[in-house]
Design a protein around this motif. Structure first.
Motif, mmCIF file in Angstrom:
data_model
loop_
_atom_site.group_PDB
_atom_site.id
_atom_site.type_symbol
_atom_site.label_atom_id
_atom_site.label_comp_id
_atom_site.label_asym_id
_atom_site.label_seq_id
_atom_site.Cartn_x
_atom_site.Cartn_y
_atom_site.Cartn_z
ATOM 1 N N THR A 58 30.028 116.028 107.745
ATOM 2 C CA THR A 58 28.654 115.633 108.060
ATOM 3 C C THR A 58 28.139 114.645 107.027
ATOM 4 O O THR A 58 28.597 114.618 105.886
ATOM 5 C CB THR A 58 27.706 116.852 108.110
ATOM 6 O OG1 THR A 58 27.558 117.394 106.788
ATOM 7 C CG2 THR A 58 28.258 117.930 109.029
ATOM 8 N N LYS A 59 27.160 113.844 107.413
ATOM 9 C CA LYS A 59 26.534 112.897 106.500
ATOM 10 C C LYS A 59 25.551 113.617 105.587
ATOM 11 O O LYS A 59 24.726 114.408 106.051
ATOM 12 C CB LYS A 59 25.806 111.799 107.271
ATOM 13 C CG LYS A 59 26.714 110.841 108.011
ATOM 14 C CD LYS A 59 25.896 109.721 108.631
ATOM 15 C CE LYS A 59 26.769 108.706 109.342
ATOM 16 N NZ LYS A 59 25.956 107.610 109.926
ATOM 17 N N ALA A 60 25.646 113.351 104.301
ATOM 18 C CA ALA A 60 24.749 113.996 103.348
ATOM 19 C C ALA A 60 23.300 113.583 103.572
ATOM 20 O O ALA A 60 22.375 114.371 103.347
ATOM 21 C CB ALA A 60 25.170 113.654 101.919
ATOM 22 N N GLU A 61 23.070 112.358 104.041
ATOM 23 C CA GLU A 61 21.715 111.836 104.163
ATOM 24 C C GLU A 61 20.903 112.495 105.274
ATOM 25 O O GLU A 61 19.686 112.619 105.167
ATOM 26 C CB GLU A 61 21.746 110.325 104.387
ATOM 27 C CG GLU A 61 22.452 109.904 105.660
ATOM 28 C CD GLU A 61 22.474 108.394 105.837
ATOM 29 O OE1 GLU A 61 21.923 107.689 104.964
ATOM 30 O OE2 GLU A 61 23.034 107.919 106.846
ATOM 31 N N ASN A 62 21.588 112.922 106.340
ATOM 32 C CA ASN A 62 20.835 113.468 107.467
ATOM 33 C C ASN A 62 21.506 114.652 108.156
ATOM 34 O O ASN A 62 20.983 115.181 109.140
ATOM 35 C CB ASN A 62 20.561 112.378 108.498
ATOM 36 C CG ASN A 62 21.834 111.719 109.014
ATOM 37 O OD1 ASN A 62 22.942 112.221 108.823
ATOM 38 N ND2 ASN A 62 21.676 110.564 109.669
ATOM 39 N N GLY A 63 22.666 115.086 107.675
ATOM 40 C CA GLY A 63 23.347 116.237 108.261
ATOM 41 C C GLY A 63 24.075 115.950 109.554
ATOM 42 O O GLY A 63 24.581 116.885 110.187
ATOM 43 N N ALA A 64 24.164 114.698 109.974
ATOM 44 C CA ALA A 64 24.796 114.371 111.244
ATOM 45 C C ALA A 64 26.288 114.702 111.228
ATOM 46 O O ALA A 64 26.999 114.364 110.285
ATOM 47 C CB ALA A 64 24.609 112.888 111.563
ATOM 48 N N PHE A 65 26.742 115.373 112.277
ATOM 49 C CA PHE A 65 28.160 115.688 112.452
ATOM 50 C C PHE A 65 28.908 114.426 112.832
ATOM 51 O O PHE A 65 28.518 113.714 113.768
ATOM 52 C CB PHE A 65 28.312 116.748 113.541
ATOM 53 C CG PHE A 65 29.744 117.068 113.896
ATOM 54 C CD1 PHE A 65 30.401 118.128 113.302
ATOM 55 C CD2 PHE A 65 30.435 116.303 114.844
ATOM 56 C CE1 PHE A 65 31.723 118.425 113.630
ATOM 57 C CE2 PHE A 65 31.744 116.595 115.175
ATOM 58 C CZ PHE A 65 32.388 117.656 114.567
ATOM 59 N N ILE A 66 30.035 114.131 112.120
ATOM 60 C CA ILE A 66 30.788 112.918 112.437
ATOM 61 C C ILE A 66 32.285 113.166 112.660
ATOM 62 O O ILE A 66 32.996 112.259 113.065
ATOM 63 C CB ILE A 66 30.602 111.845 111.350
ATOM 64 C CG1 ILE A 66 31.148 112.297 109.997
ATOM 65 C CG2 ILE A 66 29.124 111.464 111.239
ATOM 66 C CD1 ILE A 66 31.126 111.195 108.931
ATOM 67 N N GLY A 67 32.778 114.388 112.408
ATOM 68 C CA GLY A 67 34.187 114.665 112.620
ATOM 69 C C GLY A 67 34.604 115.984 112.009
ATOM 70 O O GLY A 67 33.758 116.799 111.621
#
Length: 218
Positions: free
Chosen positions: A100-109
């Protein structure tokens, strides 16, 4: 290992299989042996039900599915829910992470670690959603995963990784993490319904110690 991140052969009882994917997200026990991993831009933690929509969307891509061994295609929300349930119950790999992206928590893989039978070797696997390719996220996640393995598993002497022969980007990630080519062979592809040529790479502990700043790897 890459395929095991997405699906293993069914081994649950008929009663468990009758449960809906959402019901199966409430396991009787949780996995607690894999620490949350932090890097400059990423947080890697256990998959959970909040990842299902993004997981289903990103995994439902032939460009992803054909590069890992056991990801089905098409990939549905039910597949994603089943994946979350199985990872939380320790049925897929030893440590499976949502990237996940640290900036917004978005799942990416996803990425993960699978112990091998010799007790001294583990294999890592990973995949990233297509919108997030070519941004250095996969290399960053693999660095964090490799560091975690060697720092927390004193019995592990070496880490293996595999990629399809045609997957230039994955090969580059593996090489940037210090892995050395060992050989080639065939691996099953669920999405393609056939065996595909793969390359096998290995990173041993001594090499990792000499390169662990990662600044020494171009």
């Amino acid at each position: 290992m890459q395929g095991e991140l997405l699906r293993a052969d069914q081994s649950r009882s008929p009663r468990e299989d009758q449960r809906s994917p959402m019901e199966r997200l409430r396991p009787e026990r949780l996995r607690t042996d894999c620490p949350v991993l932090l890097s400059e831009r990423l947080v890697m933690r256990a998959p959970h039900e909040g990842d299902i929509d993004a997981l289903a969307h990103l995994a439902n891509n032939a460009k992803v599915a054909t590069m890992v061994s056991r990801m089905p295609h098409p990939y549905t929300a039910d597949d994603a829910a089943d994946f979350v349930w199985r990872t939380r119950n320790g049925e897929i790999g030893k440590c499976v992470y949502a990237i996940t992206k640290a900036e917004n928590g978005a799942f990416i893989g996803c990425c993960g670690v699978e112990p091998q039978t010799d007790g001294r070797t583990v294999e890592i696997g990973y995949w990233l959603g297509e919108p997030h390719w070519n941004k250095g996220y996969t290399t960053e996640a693999c660095h964090a995963l490799v560091d975690m393995v060697f720092r927390t598993r004193e019995n592990v002497d070496q880490i293996d990784a595999r990629c399809r022969v045609m997957n230039v980007a994955s090969r580059r990630v593996i090489q940037k993490c210090g892995f050395q080519f060992q050989g080639s062979g065939l691996a099953a592809s669920l999405a393609l319904g056939s065996n595909v040529p793969v390359e096998w790479y290995r990173l041993d502990r001594k090499t990792w110690i000499s390169l662990r700043s990662w600044g020494n790897i171009a």
